[in-house]
Design a protein around this motif. Structure first.
Motif, PDB file in Angstrom:
ATOM      1  N   ALA A 168       0.831  -1.210   0.000  1.00 13.46           N
ATOM      2  CA  ALA A 168       0.000   0.000   0.000  1.00 13.46           C
ATOM      3  C   ALA A 168       0.864   1.257   0.000  1.00 13.46           C
ATOM      4  N   SER A 169       1.910   1.235   0.804  1.00  9.20           N
ATOM      5  CA  SER A 169       2.813   2.385   0.884  1.00  9.20           C
ATOM      6  C   SER A 169       3.453   2.681  -0.459  1.00  9.20           C
ATOM      7  N   LYS A 170       3.891   1.637  -1.141  1.00  5.22           N
ATOM      8  CA  LYS A 170       4.528   1.795  -2.446  1.00  5.22           C
ATOM      9  C   LYS A 170       3.568   2.375  -3.478  1.00  5.22           C
ATOM     10  N   ASN A 171       2.291   2.019  -3.354  1.00  2.00           N
ATOM     11  CA  ASN A 171       1.288   2.458  -4.329  1.00  2.00           C
ATOM     12  C   ASN A 171       0.444   3.625  -3.828  1.00  2.00           C
ATOM     13  N   ASN A 172       0.917   4.290  -2.758  1.00  2.00           N
ATOM     14  CA  ASN A 172       0.242   5.463  -2.209  1.00  2.00           C
ATOM     15  C   ASN A 172      -1.215   5.201  -1.827  1.00  2.00           C
ATOM     16  N   ILE A 173      -1.411   4.044  -1.213  1.00  2.00           N
ATOM     17  CA  ILE A 173      -2.732   3.629  -0.741  1.00  2.00           C
ATOM     18  C   ILE A 173      -2.771   3.766   0.775  1.00  2.00           C
ATOM     19  N   GLU A 174      -3.773   4.426   1.275  1.00  2.00           N
ATOM     20  CA  GLU A 174      -3.856   4.656   2.725  1.00  2.00           C
ATOM     21  C   GLU A 174      -4.626   3.571   3.460  1.00  2.00           C
ATOM     22  N   ASN A 175      -5.512   2.871   2.766  1.00  2.00           N
ATOM     23  CA  ASN A 175      -6.426   1.925   3.406  1.00  2.00           C
ATOM     24  C   ASN A 175      -6.115   0.475   3.056  1.00  2.00           C
ATOM     25  N   ILE A 176      -6.208  -0.395   4.060  1.00  2.00           N
ATOM     26  CA  ILE A 176      -6.043  -1.839   3.884  1.00  2.00           C
ATOM     27  C   ILE A 176      -7.267  -2.524   4.474  1.00  2.00           C
ATOM     28  N   ALA A 177      -7.883  -3.425   3.715  1.00  2.00           N
ATOM     29  CA  ALA A 177      -9.111  -4.067   4.179  1.00  2.00           C
ATOM     30  C   ALA A 177      -8.970  -5.578   4.273  1.00  2.00           C
ATOM     31  N   LEU A 178      -9.507  -6.138   5.374  1.00  3.98           N
ATOM     32  CA  LEU A 178      -9.562  -7.582   5.577  1.00  3.98           C
ATOM     33  C   LEU A 178     -11.004  -8.004   5.797  1.00  3.98           C
ATOM     34  N   GLY A 179     -11.352  -9.203   5.328  1.00  5.72           N
ATOM     35  CA  GLY A 179     -12.714  -9.702   5.486  1.00  5.72           C
ATOM     36  C   GLY A 179     -12.904 -10.545   6.728  1.00  5.72           C
ATOM     37  N   VAL A 180     -12.115 -10.301   7.765  1.00  6.84           N
ATOM     38  CA  VAL A 180     -12.204 -11.092   8.990  1.00  6.84           C
ATOM     39  C   VAL A 180     -13.542 -10.850   9.685  1.00  6.84           C
ATOM     40  N   ILE A 181     -14.076 -11.927  10.290  1.00  9.25           N
ATOM     41  CA  ILE A 181     -15.330 -11.801  11.039  1.00  9.25           C
ATOM     42  C   ILE A 181     -15.057 -12.222  12.486  1.00  9.25           C
TER      43      ILE A 181
END
Length: 221
Positions: free
Chosen positions: A115-128
């Motif tokens: 994410a850092s390399k691609n200038n992405i601020e958000n990371i999402a996981l589908g954990v329940i």
């Protein structure tokens, strides 16, 4: 370069993350699916179906799938998820041994670098929250987010867990139009298909039954 808040890195693997991708597409303009290979038994089949799913869906803003290899064989090669020995066959047994040590720690660490390399601020996981492993709690994700923000110079990381606290049958029911038949859940696959008798296959059958939705996948037994 300034990070884009409209971007999200989506850790994708099975049905829960498929539903999450649809949910996030309502909020973010650019979705970057990321699959991380650890050398586990089911990854060949799981990744095969992930690729088919991404080809079939019509969601605006979904980017090309990124696959990262991070083999854990040298560290936990004797664990059932890699060795295939004594894998969970029943739901009761599976609660105890289904935990894979440090998996979410590694997933988030790798995803944060991507994410850092691609200038992405958000990371999402589908954990329940069906089974609360130590690295699947609200407190863990909060602490991990703070740690990543501390360690990544001039970069922000926001961890998103939209299904934490939800029930799987409710997710299946709400997103019933998603092609879940392309979602892989088995931990002991027969070729590219579900075995039908492992802990995760039994769990999946139960959730679809509770949701009142017909599961169209192929079980080998």
């Amino acid at each position: 370069m300034t990070q884009n808040k409209n971007k999200v890195c989506v850790l994708i693997s099975g049905p829960d993350s498929y539903a999450m991708l649809y949910k996030l597409s309502k909020k973010f303009s650019d979705l970057y699916p990321l699959y991380i290979k650890f050398g586990m038994l089911w990854e060949k089949a799981e990744l095969y179906w992930v690729k088919i799913f991404l080809k079939q869906i019509k969601i605006k803003g979904v980017k090309k799938l990124k696959v990262v290899n991070f083999n854990l064989n040298d560290i936990i090669g004797n664990h059932w998820s890699i060795s295939g020995k004594n894998f969970p066959r029943t739901y009761k047994h599976g609660i105890g041994v289904n935990y894979i040590p440090g998996r979410n720690i590694i997933l988030l660490s790798i995803a944060s670098l991507y994410a850092s390399k691609n200038n992405i601020e958000n990371i999402a996981l589908g954990v329940i929250s069906e089974i609360m492993h130590p690295d699947s709690t609200k407190k863990f994700f909060s602490l991990m987010e703070r740690t990543l923000n501390k360690g990544l110079k001039n970069k922000k990381v926001h961890i998103i867990t939209p299904f934490l606290g939800k029930r799987k049958e409710d997710i299946i029911k709400k997103y019933k139009n998603i092609p879940f038949n392309f979602g892989f859940s088995c931990i002991n696959p027969i070729g590219l298909y579900h075995c039908g008798y492992c802990h995760k296959c039994k769990e999946r059958k139960g959730y679809f039954k509770k949701a009142g939705i017909i599961d169209k996948i192929i079980y080998k037994s």
